[in-house]
Design an enzyme around this catalytic site. Structure first.
Site, PDB file in Angstrom:
ATOM      1  N   ASP A   1      36.962  46.258  42.659  1.00  0.00           N
ATOM      2  CA  ASP A   1      37.865  45.102  42.647  1.00  0.00           C
ATOM      3  C   ASP A   1      39.111  45.408  41.820  1.00  0.00           C
ATOM      4  OD1 ASP A   1      38.884  42.562  42.859  1.00  0.00           O
ATOM      5  OD2 ASP A   1      37.149  41.537  42.043  1.00  0.00           O
ATOM      6  N   ASP A   2      40.278  45.403  42.474  1.00  0.00           N
ATOM      7  CA  ASP A   2      41.566  45.598  41.790  1.00  0.00           C
ATOM      8  C   ASP A   2      41.712  47.006  41.190  1.00  0.00           C
ATOM      9  OD1 ASP A   2      42.020  42.987  42.442  1.00  0.00           O
ATOM     10  OD2 ASP A   2      42.205  42.246  40.391  1.00  0.00           O
TER      11      ASP A   2
ATOM     12  N   CYS B   1      42.410  40.371  47.146  1.00  0.00           N
ATOM     13  CA  CYS B   1      40.976  40.571  47.341  1.00  0.00           C
ATOM     14  C   CYS B   1      40.355  39.822  48.515  1.00  0.00           C
ATOM     15  CB  CYS B   1      40.233  40.250  46.060  1.00  0.00           C
ATOM     16  SG  CYS B   1      40.842  38.822  45.159  1.00  0.00           S
TER      17      CYS B   1
ATOM     18  N   ARG C   1      38.642  41.323  51.993  1.00  0.00           N
ATOM     19  CA  ARG C   1      37.203  41.188  52.256  1.00  0.00           C
ATOM     20  C   ARG C   1      36.957  40.483  53.587  1.00  0.00           C
ATOM     21  NH1 ARG C   1      34.735  42.008  46.912  1.00  0.00           N
ATOM     22  NH2 ARG C   1      36.478  42.685  45.632  1.00  0.00           N
TER      23      ARG C   1
ATOM     24  N   LYS D   1      30.774  40.077  44.435  1.00  0.00           N
ATOM     25  CA  LYS D   1      31.820  39.083  44.679  1.00  0.00           C
ATOM     26  C   LYS D   1      31.909  38.725  46.159  1.00  0.00           C
ATOM     27  CE  LYS D   1      36.883  38.763  44.221  1.00  0.00           C
ATOM     28  NZ  LYS D   1      38.017  39.283  43.445  1.00  0.00           N
TER      29      LYS D   1
ATOM     30  N   HIS E   1      33.865  35.366  47.409  1.00  0.00           N
ATOM     31  CA  HIS E   1      35.254  34.895  47.401  1.00  0.00           C
ATOM     32  C   HIS E   1      35.759  34.516  48.794  1.00  0.00           C
ATOM     33  CE1 HIS E   1      39.492  35.431  45.411  1.00  0.00           C
ATOM     34  NE2 HIS E   1      39.072  34.172  45.394  1.00  0.00           N
TER      35      HIS E   1
ATOM     36  N   HIS F   1      38.220  43.975  37.887  1.00  0.00           N
ATOM     37  CA  HIS F   1      39.035  42.758  37.829  1.00  0.00           C
ATOM     38  C   HIS F   1      39.042  42.200  36.407  1.00  0.00           C
ATOM     39  CE1 HIS F   1      40.553  38.763  38.776  1.00  0.00           C
ATOM     40  NE2 HIS F   1      40.624  39.052  40.069  1.00  0.00           N
TER      41      HIS F   1
ATOM     42  N   ASP G   1      39.630  46.976  47.039  1.00  0.00           N
ATOM     43  CA  ASP G   1      40.059  45.882  47.901  1.00  0.00           C
ATOM     44  C   ASP G   1      41.570  45.704  47.938  1.00  0.00           C
ATOM     45  OD1 ASP G   1      40.298  44.906  45.321  1.00  0.00           O
ATOM     46  OD2 ASP G   1      39.247  43.027  45.696  1.00  0.00           O
ATOM     47  N   ASN G   2      42.276  46.255  46.965  1.00  0.00           N
ATOM     48  CA  ASN G   2      43.744  46.201  46.912  1.00  0.00           C
ATOM     49  C   ASN G   2      44.191  47.078  45.762  1.00  0.00           C
ATOM     50  OD1 ASN G   2      42.839  42.979  46.022  1.00  0.00           O
ATOM     51  ND2 ASN G   2      43.605  44.334  44.432  1.00  0.00           N
TER      52      ASN G   2
ATOM     53  N   LYS H   1      48.879  45.214  43.319  1.00  0.00           N
ATOM     54  CA  LYS H   1      48.237  44.070  43.970  1.00  0.00           C
ATOM     55  C   LYS H   1      49.218  42.917  44.204  1.00  0.00           C
ATOM     56  CE  LYS H   1      44.605  40.604  43.149  1.00  0.00           C
ATOM     57  NZ  LYS H   1      43.509  40.171  42.245  1.00  0.00           N
TER      58      LYS H   1
END
Length: 580
Positions: A55-56, A93, A97, A157, A159, A248, A354-355, A409
């Site tokens: 994540d991130d 994110c 996803r 996660k 989301h 994250h 994810d980014n 991001k």
């Protein structure tokens, strides 16, 4: 409670040295018109599938992609698989996803906006593309594979919506332990990203309370292993979605890992940016003659900071590195388990972010503007990264994590939408350890899995018409029958008024001032991967052609014009806070 990943972190620390030694040796050795076909008979010829999402995490964070953070497990995975240097995702994110799990554009999947960024004028329109949760007009990977003889597991996660019918347990996953929202504390205190948000963990759709010794990365790893153990006797293949919340913000990590990086980032973000760019040149990912420097107007030069600021910012990056190092170790635990149980050789492994890295400051999150919530945390130097703290990398370190690409991001520039991808096929790959420079999009993953598992894609599911896929299978690259795929098809992006369109080596990009011109810009990514030279005046016909292609993309995917709403927000989100 071990099934929920709540074993004592101190016990994990005592086993870290042994685990690292073991993993060190290991890495060296190392159809249409109907719903998906039902198959209840175990099929050992079908591969297991493991998708791991960080994540991130920035493009150049992990060691195999030029990073300076210790990630031996992912380095080993890169040696066994293929590393993709032109893998594209969505700018943030939940949109990524949504595209990953459905093979569709984020708007089609209902994530044209992140739910926490909705605003009254948009909400009043009730646009399906901007619902902020996963649409029922798309079908997910687990919904397809579960009907084709697979166990389906998810930890981490989600989301993509909360509430009745929106939990991953309702969208094809057989066993789940998840965080429904976008992030928050990695400890058990459930401190959300802002007072307007919350944190709720669910187990198969039922809310649960994390134990006192909870740490997110450990919990998600433990839970996945418990799910596989629970069902392995029937020998059915599994699809596992291991969706970590690391790295994250808020940045949190076990003390032993933070101490490991003490002093490693004292040289600052400018030096780190250059170092990683040079590493990527050495790997052949960037042209040897590339000359560049950071261009973010909101990032001050490291040398302009006060000694106190330098000390605090360096500590923040130490915690970030510790989180990623611990994540790598935890992925190694999964690999070791699969090997011990004879499953690894028959498992497809996909690792991605994810980014790009997150450059926003917590003070800019909706609800944090007055500083009261953020001020309630203990961010003293000695407590940064520990329970009760709330720190982030900010734009300076995010820029270095995404080096040498433009921004990070939330931006549709390369630093926001180009991320690492490593894929290991079942068995031994003849292209093991190689780089592939083909354009690959996050929507290509679902079609690839369908071809690999011989699963059909439905035109309707549970009585609803399903959008056709936009992605394509990259299996020919993975099985060695092709080095690249045709790149004639173009791909569009839109999120928070950030726009882009890529076709072949050409890209148009629209960013707000002062990050961009506020109008469309044109870049040749093959010659200029860092988007440093706008070619609009030299090639106006190409620019206009791509603008028309983006407009067609926007029309087909119900993209909404926000009329400048988000442009103004971006100008304050990435400025250095007055106090840190």
């Amino acid at each position: 409670m071990s099934a929920l990943g709540t074993h004592d972190i101190s016990m994990t620390h005592r086993s870290v040295v042994l685990s690292a030694m073991v993993l060190g040796f290991v890495s060296v050795l190392v159809g249409c018109g109907q719903e998906a076909k039902q198959n209840s008979t175990p099929d050992q010829s079908k591969p297991n599938i493991l998708i791991i999402v960080a994540d991130d995490m920035g493009f150049s964070d992990i060691a195999p992609f030029g990073g300076t953070i210790e990630t031996p497990v992912l380095t080993g995975l890169a040696k066994e698989g293929i590393s993709f240097s032109n893998f594209y995702v969505q700018p943030t994110c939940s949109p990524t996803r949504a595209s990953l799990l459905t093979g569709n554009d984020n708007h089609v999947a209902g994530l044209g906006i992140m739910s926490e960024m909705d605003y009254p004028a948009l909400n009043a329109l009730k646009l399906p593309a901007y619902a902020g949760h996963l649409s029922k007009e798309v079908v997910t990977i687990p919904e397809i594979l579960r009907g084709n003889g697979y166990h389906t597991y998810m930890t981490g996660k989600w989301h993509l919506g909360e509430g009745k019918g929106m939990d991953p347990f309702d969208r094809g996953f057989e066993e789940t332990f998840i965080l429904g929202t976008g992030g928050g504390s990695h400890w058990n205190d459930r401190k959300a990203l802002s007072p307007l948000q919350h944190m709720e963990y669910t187990r198969n759709g039922v809310p649960i309370e994390p134990s006192p010794n909870f740490y997110s990365t450990t919990a998600y790893t433990d839970s996945l292993l418990s799910f596989i153990t629970k069902h392995k006797a029937d020998q059915k293949p599994f699809f596992a979605y291991l969706s970590y919340t690391a790295v994250h913000d808020p940045l949190h990590a076990p003390d032993a890992y933070i101490q490991k990086y003490k002093g490693k980032f004292d040289k600052g973000w400018d030096s780190l940016w250059v170092e990683r760019m040079e590493n990527l040149k050495s790997l052949g990912i960037l042209p040897k003659n590339l000359k560049a420097s950071p261009t973010n107007p909101f990032v001050p030069r490291w040398e302009s900071l006060s000694p106190e600021q330098k000390q605090e910012y360096a500590r923040d990056m130490e915690v970030y590195a510790a989180m990623l190092d611990y994540l790598d170790m935890s992925i190694g635990r999964v690999f070791a388990y699969l090997k011990e149980n004879g499953m690894y050789d028959n498992t497809l492994v996909i690792f991605m972010s994810d980014n790009g890295a997150n450059g926003a400051y917590a003070s800019s999150y909706p609800g944090n503007e007055d500083g009261k919530y953020h001020g309630s945390f203990d961010n003293s130097l000695e407590n940064r990264g520990k329970k009760g703290s709330y720190i982030e990398t900010g734009a300076g370190w995010a820029q270095a994590s995404s080096s040498p690409f433009r921004y990070f991001k939330s931006f549709t520039s390369e630093g926001g939408i180009k991320v690492p991808l490593i894929v290991k096929m079942p068995g031994k790959m003849k292209q093991a350890g190689q780089w592939n420079k083909s354009f690959v999009h996050v929507t290509d993953i679902l079609p690839t899995l369908l071809e690999l598992t011989e699963s059909g894609y439905p035109t309707e599911y549970q009585g609803k018409a399903i959008h056709p896929l936009i992605g394509r299978s990259i299996l020919p690259i993975l099985n060695g029958s092709a080095q690249s795929l045709e790149t004639g098809k173009g791909y569009g992006w839109e999120l928070f008024e950030m726009r882009a369109y890529i076709r072949g080596n050409w890209k148009i990009l629209r960013l707000p001032q002062p990050m961009g011109s506020g109008d469309w810009e044109l870049y040749d990514l093959e010659k200029d991967p860092i988007e440093s030279q706008d070619l609009s005046k030299q090639f106006p016909e190409i620019k206009e052609e791509l603008i028309q292609a983006w407009k067609e993309y926007a029309k087909n995917n119900a993209v909404h014009d926000h009329q400048g709403h988000f442009d103004s927000l971006y100008r304050v989100n990435y400025s250095l806070p007055k106090s840190h």
